[in-house]
Design an enzyme around this catalytic site. Structure first.
Site, short mmCIF file in Angstrom:
data_model
loop_
_atom_site.label_atom_id
_atom_site.label_comp_id
_atom_site.label_asym_id
_atom_site.label_seq_id
_atom_site.Cartn_x
_atom_site.Cartn_y
_atom_site.Cartn_z
CB CYS A 156 -0.92 -0.01 1.22
SG CYS A 156 -2.06 -1.40 1.20
N1 NAD Z 1 -2.59 -5.95 2.02
C1 NAD Z 1 -3.11 -4.96 2.69
O1 NAD Z 1 -2.82 -4.78 3.86
C2 NAD Z 1 -4.13 -4.01 2.05
C3 NAD Z 1 -4.84 -3.13 2.88
C4 NAD Z 1 -5.79 -2.29 2.33
C5 NAD Z 1 -6.00 -2.30 0.95
N2 NAD Z 1 -5.28 -3.16 0.16
C6 NAD Z 1 -5.59 -3.15 -1.27
O2 NAD Z 1 -6.39 -4.30 -1.54
C7 NAD Z 1 -6.09 -4.81 -2.85
C8 NAD Z 1 -5.69 -6.28 -2.75
O3 NAD Z 1 -4.50 -6.36 -1.98
P1 NAD Z 1 -4.02 -7.72 -1.33
O4 NAD Z 1 -2.94 -7.35 -0.38
O5 NAD Z 1 -5.17 -8.51 -0.83
O6 NAD Z 1 -3.40 -8.46 -2.60
P2 NAD Z 1 -3.02 -10.02 -2.70
O7 NAD Z 1 -2.01 -10.11 -3.79
O8 NAD Z 1 -2.71 -10.56 -1.36
O9 NAD Z 1 -4.37 -10.70 -3.17
C9 NAD Z 1 -4.96 -10.46 -4.40
C10 NAD Z 1 -5.53 -11.76 -4.93
O10 NAD Z 1 -6.19 -11.47 -6.15
C11 NAD Z 1 -5.97 -12.56 -7.03
N3 NAD Z 1 -6.21 -12.11 -8.39
C12 NAD Z 1 -5.39 -11.41 -9.22
N4 NAD Z 1 -6.01 -11.18 -10.39
C13 NAD Z 1 -7.22 -11.75 -10.31
C14 NAD Z 1 -8.31 -11.85 -11.21
N5 NAD Z 1 -8.27 -11.32 -12.43
N6 NAD Z 1 -9.42 -12.53 -10.81
C15 NAD Z 1 -9.45 -13.08 -9.56
N7 NAD Z 1 -8.46 -13.02 -8.67
C16 NAD Z 1 -7.35 -12.35 -9.04
C17 NAD Z 1 -4.55 -12.99 -6.75
O11 NAD Z 1 -4.31 -14.32 -7.17
C18 NAD Z 1 -4.48 -12.83 -5.23
O12 NAD Z 1 -4.84 -14.02 -4.56
C19 NAD Z 1 -5.01 -3.90 -3.41
O13 NAD Z 1 -5.62 -2.88 -4.15
C20 NAD Z 1 -4.37 -3.29 -2.18
O14 NAD Z 1 -3.78 -2.05 -2.42
C21 NAD Z 1 -4.36 -4.02 0.68
#
Ligand code: NAD
Length: 447
Positions: A280
């Protein structure tokens, strides 16, 4: 105004929320999507989780977690009575009444927003969308993404937005391993651009979150998330710069922050470290600077904070070399133990972790590295490939003793800092992790 058609779909939708017959879809089952799925199962909904990564969906179906701070027992509880089904088969989209999109939003090689996963997800929904569903984008992104990127794709379904298909934005505020706040207790900002979508979004999310915070539009909700993360990024840069100045002046920045934070108003403590990490804070601000260029606007705070924070791993590497050399150890013959790969304490997430960059910089200086993280094993960096140095499977007294210095990059609670200090020749501590160590403090160098 809510049309008659929208009203009839809304009535059905609201009824399903009330009697818990609504099926929740979560697309992207990572650090954000899995806790979201957990919240909805715990609130009595059936959840279908979608992910293109079949290894994740298969693990979930077997009751196994793949996220360090989420135990498998939580997944098993979700699987009870089939509350959670995980699949890579997107035809099941039709079964879900809501679709929360929680996919990655990284930067590309030119450090511009890479919305490939968001676009791909929207495209994979289109063939299976049906009237009465609610699509919520939850990934962090620049203002305008829901309207300018997601909506045009969803419109290919021929469903009328705001009448047959409801669409909104609600940013995720997950803070992995935060013991003080749960997914449910963190208020949820919501925004939609038509009244029916707004009603569906607010009804659905208030069924499970303790508090929702509606704002006037998708764009306002998108911007609020970026403001939160930019605020953090800029303040971390400020304390990182203050730390460098304090070092030069012979002052301890952590002592100074502890004193400053006793002011009961007008000050919030942020802490310095070896650099920014995670999915992030190092990334999201640049989503806004990119969008701002469309408006001939330069986001100077973001650029400056980026400059200061990006420089921190280089500062750490230089300080390590200086300390070794001050003790008569040349980098080319030095042995260093590095503790902590994850970007923050008590998690296994190494994305954008400064530790990875620092390992690389230290190896370039010819320092022989061994490293250990109790939460991470076998990590391969997307950018740098296998990590340089030797990974330790456990932290023995010998492994600590056999080095010229120990460098602490992540302040995991699992480390026994008394023991680390006792067996190290010198401890270079970038997190003030050794604050409570009472003996042999002369060995500790805060940097
Ligand atoms: N990690 C954090 O602490 C956090 C906190 C707040 C917001 N976010 C935001 O949330 C979003 C997700 O982050 P995350 O940390 O969970 O990412 P992550 O990489 O842990 O998880 C994302 C998942 O999406 C899947 N994916 C990718 N493309 C896909 C598709 N086309 N169809 C279905 N699944 C798909 C991936 O395989 C993965 O399992 C981002 O925008 C991030 O900025 C993250």
């Amino acid at each position: 105004m809510i049309t008659e058609v929208a009203s009839s779909y809304l009535d059905t939708f609201i009824g399903k929320v009330a009697d818990r017959s609504l099926t929740v879809g979560v697309v992207g089952l990572g650090y954000v999507g899995l806790p979201v799925a957990h919240l909805f199962t715990s609130r009595g909904f059936r959840v279908i989780g979608f992910d293109i990564d079949q290894s994740k969906t298969q693990k979930l179906m077997k009751g196994e977690s793949y996220i360090g701070h989420i135990p498998s027992s939580v997944v098993q509880e979700m699987r009870k009575r089939d509350r959670l089904t995980a699949t890579s088969d997107f035809s099941c989209i039709a079964q879900a009444d809501t679709l929360s999109i929680c996919v990655p939003t990284p930067l590309d090689r030119a450090r511009q927003p890479d919305l490939t996963a968001v676009r791909n997800t929207a495209e994979s929904l289109v063939p299976y969308l049906r009237p009465g569903q609610l699509v919520i984008l939850e990934s962090t992104t620049y203002p305008g993404t829901t309207t300018e990127v997601v909506l045009p794709i969803l419109q290919r379904s021929k469903l009328k937005i705001g009448e047959e298909l409801f669409v909104g934005y609600s940013p995720e505020r997950e803070d992995p391993a935060n013991a003080q706040f749960t997914t449910r207790s963190i208020p949820r900002v919501t925004g939609a651009n038509d009244p029916a979508s707004r009603r569906a979004l607010e009804t659905f999310l208030s069924s499970s979150f303790e508090k929702i915070v509606p704002v006037s539009s998708c764009e306002a909700a998108e911007m609020s998330k970026l403001l939160e993360n930019i605020y953090r990024c800029v303040n971390i840069a400020l304390v990182n710069e203050m730390k460098l100045l304090c070092q030069r002046m012979g002052l301890n920045i952590w002592e100074i922050i502890d004193a400053a934070k006793t002011k009961p108003f007008g000050f919030q403590a942020f802490y310095p470290g070896p650099g920014l990490g995670g999915h992030c804070i190092p990334i999201d601000p640049f989503y806004l600077s990119w969008k701002a260029r469309e408006f001939d606007f330069s986001t100077r705070f973001i650029e400056l904070a980026g400059e200061v924070n990006t420089n921190m791993p280089y500062e750490v590497a230089a300080r390590v070399a200086e300390h070794l050399s001050a003790r008569g150890v040349a980098s080319s013959s030095a042995r260093l133990l590095v503790l902590g790969l994850a970007y923050k304490k008590n998690v296994d997430d190494c994305r954008e972790s400064p530790s990875v960059k620092i390992l690389k910089l230290l190896c370039e200086r010819g320092i022989a590295i061994s490293y250990f993280d109790p939460h991470v094993s076998g990590y391969v960096s997307h950018r740098y490939g296998p990590l340089p140095g030797v990974e330790l499977r456990e932290l023995t007294d010998d492994a600590i003793q056999n080095n010229d210095a120990t460098l602490i990059l992540t302040d995991h609670d699992a480390f026994d800092y008394e023991r680390i200090v006792r067996f190290s020749k010198t401890v270079i501590d970038t997190r003030n992790a050794t604050a409570r160590v009472t003996t042999e403090r002369g060995k500790i160098i805060l940097t």
